[in-house]
Motif scaffolding. Sequence first.
Motif, PDB file in Angstrom:
ATOM      1  N   HIS A  61       8.825  29.757 -29.818  1.00 43.58           N
ATOM      2  CA  HIS A  61       8.922  29.250 -31.181  1.00 43.58           C
ATOM      3  C   HIS A  61       7.824  29.911 -32.007  1.00 43.58           C
ATOM      4  CE1 HIS A  61      11.704  25.925 -30.338  1.00 43.58           C
ATOM      5  NE2 HIS A  61      10.976  25.642 -29.268  1.00 43.58           N
ATOM      6  N   ASP A  62       8.049  29.990 -33.325  1.00 41.53           N
ATOM      7  CA  ASP A  62       6.967  30.403 -34.216  1.00 41.53           C
ATOM      8  C   ASP A  62       7.181  29.786 -35.591  1.00 41.53           C
ATOM      9  OD1 ASP A  62       8.303  32.389 -36.152  1.00 41.53           O
ATOM     10  OD2 ASP A  62       8.828  33.280 -34.232  1.00 41.53           O
ATOM     11  N   ASN A  63       6.078  29.604 -36.302  1.00 44.71           N
ATOM     12  CA  ASN A  63       6.074  29.112 -37.681  1.00 44.71           C
ATOM     13  C   ASN A  63       6.987  27.903 -37.903  1.00 44.71           C
ATOM     14  OD1 ASN A  63       4.116  30.831 -38.885  1.00 44.71           O
ATOM     15  ND2 ASN A  63       5.573  32.516 -38.737  1.00 44.71           N
ATOM     16  N   MET A  64       6.778  26.896 -37.071  1.00 47.70           N
ATOM     17  CA  MET A  64       7.507  25.640 -37.199  1.00 47.70           C
ATOM     18  C   MET A  64       6.624  24.521 -36.642  1.00 47.70           C
ATOM     19  SD  MET A  64      10.446  24.695 -38.469  1.00 47.70           S
ATOM     20  CE  MET A  64      11.550  26.118 -38.353  1.00 47.70           C
ATOM     21  N   GLU A  65       6.688  23.356 -37.278  1.00 49.25           N
ATOM     22  CA  GLU A  65       6.036  22.164 -36.742  1.00 49.25           C
ATOM     23  C   GLU A  65       7.097  21.397 -35.950  1.00 49.25           C
ATOM     24  OE1 GLU A  65       2.466  21.440 -37.669  1.00 49.25           O
ATOM     25  OE2 GLU A  65       2.889  23.575 -37.965  1.00 49.25           O
ATOM     26  N   ILE A  66       6.856  21.183 -34.673  1.00 47.69           N
ATOM     27  CA  ILE A  66       7.864  20.589 -33.785  1.00 47.69           C
ATOM     28  C   ILE A  66       7.345  19.252 -33.268  1.00 47.69           C
ATOM     29  CG2 ILE A  66       9.198  20.912 -31.667  1.00 47.69           C
ATOM     30  CD1 ILE A  66       8.887  23.962 -32.162  1.00 47.69           C
ATOM     31  N   ILE A  67       8.078  18.200 -33.576  1.00 49.72           N
ATOM     32  CA  ILE A  67       7.682  16.842 -33.193  1.00 49.72           C
ATOM     33  C   ILE A  67       8.705  16.307 -32.202  1.00 49.72           C
ATOM     34  CG2 ILE A  67       7.260  14.494 -34.023  1.00 49.72           C
ATOM     35  CD1 ILE A  67       7.173  16.889 -36.728  1.00 49.72           C
ATOM     36  N   SER A  68       8.223  15.764 -31.096  1.00 48.57           N
ATOM     37  CA  SER A  68       9.102  15.137 -30.105  1.00 48.57           C
ATOM     38  C   SER A  68       8.775  13.654 -30.006  1.00 48.57           C
ATOM     39  CB  SER A  68       8.943  15.802 -28.733  1.00 48.57           C
ATOM     40  OG  SER A  68       9.366  17.147 -28.776  1.00 48.57           O
ATOM     41  N   ILE A  69       9.821  12.836 -30.034  1.00 50.82           N
ATOM     42  CA  ILE A  69       9.673  11.388 -29.922  1.00 50.82           C
ATOM     43  C   ILE A  69      10.529  10.913 -28.758  1.00 50.82           C
ATOM     44  CG2 ILE A  69       9.937   9.169 -31.099  1.00 50.82           C
ATOM     45  CD1 ILE A  69       9.709  10.647 -33.759  1.00 50.82           C
ATOM     46  N   PRO A  70       9.939  10.685 -27.571  1.00 53.12           N
ATOM     47  CA  PRO A  70      10.717  10.220 -26.425  1.00 53.12           C
ATOM     48  C   PRO A  70      11.229   8.794 -26.645  1.00 53.12           C
ATOM     49  CG  PRO A  70       8.575  11.122 -25.752  1.00 53.12           C
ATOM     50  CD  PRO A  70       8.527  10.929 -27.226  1.00 53.12           C
ATOM     51  N   LEU A  71      12.481   8.572 -26.281  1.00 53.99           N
ATOM     52  CA  LEU A  71      13.100   7.254 -26.435  1.00 53.99           C
ATOM     53  C   LEU A  71      13.322   6.558 -25.096  1.00 53.99           C
ATOM     54  CD1 LEU A  71      15.824   8.188 -29.095  1.00 53.99           C
ATOM     55  CD2 LEU A  71      13.511   7.305 -29.501  1.00 53.99           C
ATOM     56  N   GLU A  72      13.503   7.350 -24.049  1.00 51.65           N
ATOM     57  CA  GLU A  72      13.788   6.780 -22.722  1.00 51.65           C
ATOM     58  C   GLU A  72      13.449   7.825 -21.660  1.00 51.65           C
ATOM     59  OE1 GLU A  72      17.916   5.971 -20.511  1.00 51.65           O
ATOM     60  OE2 GLU A  72      17.654   4.698 -22.281  1.00 51.65           O
ATOM     61  N   GLY A  73      12.816   7.401 -20.560  1.00 51.32           N
ATOM     62  CA  GLY A  73      12.453   8.335 -19.497  1.00 51.32           C
ATOM     63  C   GLY A  73      11.223   9.144 -19.846  1.00 51.32           C
ATOM     64  N   ASP A  74      10.904  10.138 -19.015  1.00 50.30           N
ATOM     65  CA  ASP A  74       9.738  10.974 -19.285  1.00 50.30           C
ATOM     66  C   ASP A  74      10.061  12.445 -19.041  1.00 50.30           C
ATOM     67  OD1 ASP A  74       8.941  11.391 -16.284  1.00 50.30           O
ATOM     68  OD2 ASP A  74       9.017   9.223 -16.517  1.00 50.30           O
ATOM     69  N   LEU A  75       9.354  13.296 -19.777  1.00 50.99           N
ATOM     70  CA  LEU A  75       9.626  14.726 -19.832  1.00 50.99           C
ATOM     71  C   LEU A  75       8.330  15.483 -19.588  1.00 50.99           C
ATOM     72  CD1 LEU A  75      12.318  16.226 -20.585  1.00 50.99           C
ATOM     73  CD2 LEU A  75      11.443  16.384 -22.917  1.00 50.99           C
ATOM     74  N   GLU A  76       8.392  16.463 -18.691  1.00 48.71           N
ATOM     75  CA  GLU A  76       7.212  17.299 -18.444  1.00 48.71           C
ATOM     76  C   GLU A  76       7.198  18.483 -19.412  1.00 48.71           C
ATOM     77  OE1 GLU A  76       5.254  18.790 -14.436  1.00 48.71           O
ATOM     78  OE2 GLU A  76       6.765  20.238 -15.118  1.00 48.71           O
ATOM     79  N   HIS A  77       6.072  18.671 -20.074  1.00 49.97           N
ATOM     80  CA  HIS A  77       5.883  19.766 -21.027  1.00 49.97           C
ATOM     81  C   HIS A  77       4.890  20.774 -20.441  1.00 49.97           C
ATOM     82  CE1 HIS A  77       4.704  21.772 -24.842  1.00 49.97           C
ATOM     83  NE2 HIS A  77       3.497  21.722 -24.316  1.00 49.97           N
ATOM     84  N   LYS A  78       5.242  22.058 -20.522  1.00 48.92           N
ATOM     85  CA  LYS A  78       4.324  23.142 -20.167  1.00 48.92           C
ATOM     86  C   LYS A  78       4.383  24.179 -21.280  1.00 48.92           C
ATOM     87  CE  LYS A  78       4.571  22.840 -15.097  1.00 48.92           C
ATOM     88  NZ  LYS A  78       4.866  23.584 -13.834  1.00 48.92           N
TER      89      LYS A  78
END
Length: 239
Positions: A61-78
């Motif tokens: 990705h480039d030149n973007m603000e990216i927001i994540s809002i988890p609703l259920e479960g869990d997600l691994e970010h790297k």
Amino acid sequence: MENTILHKANTRGIANHGWLESYQTFSFANYYNPERMHFGVLRVLNDDKVAAAMGFGRHPHDNMEIISIPLEGDLEHKDSMGNTTIIKNGDIQIMSAGTGIFHSEFNKNKDKQVKFLQIWVYPNKKNVTPRYDQITLKKEEGINKFQQIVSPNPDDDGVWIHQDAWFNLGTFDDKKSTAYTIKKHGNGIYAFIISGSATINDQLLETKDGLGIWDTQKITIASNENNTKILLMDVPMSL
């Protein structure tokens, strides 16, 4: 109503890749609707479900603000900045992609899916140094009132982004009413009903409906059932 746009849940784009089911409010990937390119600087609002033991491979990705809002479960970010984290319901994640970033998101659970909102906002500064942050909300602060989760100010509540945008999240009991005042002249508000039902400025909204309003200073919100969860995105209308 004037200066409003209604996006019913069943009019969104749908992508089903087996491992990923994505409902897209605005044009994204294979979903293209020239009348749904963005709402002001709000570019992407994807309502995603990721199957057990699946996920998004490493991508840029480039030149973007990216927001994540988890609703259920869990997600691994790297990511390419060296971050390895887990995001789950109650967390808010932000990535300022800036000059460029690679990341992956994976559901490591073998027996349950992950649901989360993926939101992209155009930044007000280009080619910034990439940045990552996440917080865990105090959920009691968002009961029957709106809790600020995103702002332009690092010293304010929530995570901060490179844009004059404010996000608020609230969970309301039946028949609870409140109002929201737009933070900055020239901003509009996009409301998304995560669950339940609400009436905003006399417009009835059901689960996963979205309503954009501009050229106004204040909106009124009334919940129509218990556990109505609403996301308000207060964003500049001009790119």
